[in-house]
Design an enzyme around this catalytic site. Structure first.
Site, mmCIF file in Angstrom:
data_model
loop_
_atom_site.group_PDB
_atom_site.id
_atom_site.type_symbol
_atom_site.label_atom_id
_atom_site.label_comp_id
_atom_site.label_asym_id
_atom_site.label_seq_id
_atom_site.Cartn_x
_atom_site.Cartn_y
_atom_site.Cartn_z
ATOM 1 N N LYS A 1 -6.684 8.122 -0.111
ATOM 2 C CA LYS A 1 -7.927 8.416 0.628
ATOM 3 C C LYS A 1 -8.759 9.436 -0.147
ATOM 4 C CE LYS A 1 -5.861 7.154 4.974
ATOM 5 N NZ LYS A 1 -4.492 6.875 4.472
ATOM 6 N N LEU A 2 -9.068 9.066 -1.374
ATOM 7 C CA LEU A 2 -9.783 9.979 -2.263
ATOM 8 C C LEU A 2 -11.079 10.445 -1.613
ATOM 9 C CD1 LEU A 2 -9.203 7.829 -5.460
ATOM 10 C CD2 LEU A 2 -8.130 10.045 -4.973
ATOM 11 N N LYS B 1 0.868 -1.178 0.000
ATOM 12 C CA LYS B 1 0.000 0.000 0.000
ATOM 13 C C LYS B 1 0.904 1.227 0.000
ATOM 14 C CE LYS B 1 -2.170 1.686 3.699
ATOM 15 N NZ LYS B 1 -2.046 3.143 3.737
ATOM 16 N N SER C 1 -9.106 3.443 12.136
ATOM 17 C CA SER C 1 -8.479 2.778 13.285
ATOM 18 C C SER C 1 -8.208 3.707 14.464
ATOM 19 C CB SER C 1 -7.157 2.138 12.843
ATOM 20 O OG SER C 1 -6.283 3.112 12.322
ATOM 21 N N THR D 1 -12.096 15.433 -10.081
ATOM 22 C CA THR D 1 -10.789 15.534 -9.427
ATOM 23 C C THR D 1 -10.246 14.142 -9.094
ATOM 24 O OG1 THR D 1 -11.515 17.622 -8.488
ATOM 25 C CG2 THR D 1 -9.567 16.628 -7.500
ATOM 26 N N GLY E 1 -1.508 -0.647 18.103
ATOM 27 C CA GLY E 1 -2.029 -1.424 19.238
ATOM 28 C C GLY E 1 -2.746 -2.721 18.901
HETATM 29 O O1 O7E Z 1 0.275 2.052 11.717
HETATM 30 P P1 O7E Z 1 1.078 1.444 10.619
HETATM 31 O O2 O7E Z 1 2.453 2.040 10.508
HETATM 32 O O3 O7E Z 1 1.109 -0.055 10.669
HETATM 33 O O4 O7E Z 1 0.410 1.828 9.235
HETATM 34 C C1 O7E Z 1 -0.955 1.704 8.992
HETATM 35 C C2 O7E Z 1 -1.269 2.190 7.604
HETATM 36 O O5 O7E Z 1 -2.673 2.089 7.395
HETATM 37 C C3 O7E Z 1 -0.910 3.667 7.371
HETATM 38 O O6 O7E Z 1 -0.535 3.801 6.012
HETATM 39 C C4 O7E Z 1 -2.212 4.402 7.617
HETATM 40 O O7 O7E Z 1 -2.312 5.597 6.861
HETATM 41 C C5 O7E Z 1 -3.243 3.372 7.135
HETATM 42 N N1 O7E Z 1 -4.576 3.437 7.783
HETATM 43 C C6 O7E Z 1 -4.701 3.413 9.151
HETATM 44 O O8 O7E Z 1 -3.723 3.286 9.893
HETATM 45 N N2 O7E Z 1 -5.948 3.501 9.711
HETATM 46 C C7 O7E Z 1 -7.080 3.608 8.988
HETATM 47 O O9 O7E Z 1 -8.165 3.653 9.554
HETATM 48 C C8 O7E Z 1 -6.976 3.602 7.599
HETATM 49 C C9 O7E Z 1 -5.721 3.490 7.007
HETATM 50 C C10 O7E Z 1 -5.696 3.335 5.607
HETATM 51 O O10 O7E Z 1 -4.944 2.635 4.975
HETATM 52 O O11 O7E Z 1 -6.656 3.991 5.012
HETATM 53 C C11 O7E Z 1 -6.954 3.743 3.724
HETATM 54 C C12 O7E Z 1 -7.904 4.798 3.333
#
Ligand code: O7E
Length: 220
Positions: A62-63, A29, A116, A69, A171
């Site tokens: 995260k469009l 990603k 998250s 656009t 976490g």
């Molecule tokens: O915490 P990490 O370093 O393990 O990374 C988590 C990745 O997931 C990071 O790129 C962050 O931007 C992404 N992410 C979240 O942590 N929480 C969310 O709710 C959503 C994403 C995410 O990938 O969103 C996609 C739109």
């Protein structure tokens, strides 16, 4: 070997390190942090092996904009296989046209169902659920830090691919999201800040396997 990791590359990595991780991960990603640090062309060079060997490359910008656009952004990043958009922007004039455009390109759309971090408000989930049902994306992003909402999302969308961030640095425990309905765990810092990324990935896979063995057959 279990192949359930999507590596969130939010930091600049040595290409040789990334290439050595190749066989242990399902996909990668990429988002603003990497694109802004090294630019699009360098990013393409960095992930060249993943493009060539058909590993899924998920573009996470995260469009959340009007249709025109978002389509313009996607058109400039065609090396990716999939794109993530927010659901809250709604359907008409936004996600309807984006979905059509991505379908025409034979690419995939993931919609974000819940986030998250602590401040995300899941009271809006009924609205988001309706948007996701109507748009019918390839997949959904749902948090590994909030296992009950992840479980609800899996129940509401039994056939969708669910990818789940929030493990390790935020976490969540490795493997928990897989037990609560995710297909893949998105993991960033736990891997790229490690002194031994390959060793760390092997350790994570082992923990995921142990968790799955425990939850298999039970109903968390
Ligand atoms: O915490 P990490 O370093 O393990 O990374 C988590 C990745 O997931 C990071 O790129 C962050 O931007 C992404 N992410 C979240 O942590 N929480 C969310 O709710 C959503 C994403 C995410 O990938 O969103 C996609 C739109």
């Amino acid at each position: 070997m279990l192949n359930k990791i999507i590596f969130a590359i939010d930091e600049v990595l040595d290409k040789s390190i990334l290439d050595n991780l190749f066989e242990y991960i399902y996909g990668i990603k990429i988002g603003y942090p990497l694109l802004l640090k090294i630019g699009v062309n360098e990013t393409i060079n960095l992930v060249h092996n993943f493009i060539k060997n058909d590993k899924e490359i998920i573009m996470d910008l995260k469009l959340a904009d009007i249709d025109n656009t978002m389509k313009s952004i996607v058109s400039q990043l065609e090396f990716a296989d999939s794109y993530i958009a927010h659901s809250f922007i709604g359907i008409e004039g936004a996600l309807d046209e984006l979905k059509k455009y991505i379908d025409e390109k034979n690419k995939k759309l993931y919609l974000l169902a819940s986030m998250s971090h602590k401040g995300w408000n899941d009271n809006f989930y009924p609205y988001i659920k309706n948007v996701i049902s109507k748009i019918d994306p390839y997949g959904i992003v749902a948090p590994a830090t909030k296992l009950q909402i992840l479980k609800t999302i899996r129940k509401d969308f039994p056939k969708k691919i669910i990818i789940s961030p929030g493990i390790g640095a935020q976490g969540g425990e490795f493997g928990d999201a897989l037990c609560y309905g995710a297909d893949y765990e998105i993991i960033g810092r736990s891997i790229y800040t490690s002194k031994d990324p390959i060793g760390k990935i092997k350790e994570i896979v082992k923990l995921q396997e142990e968790k799955i063995n425990v939850c298999k057959g039970s109903n968390p």
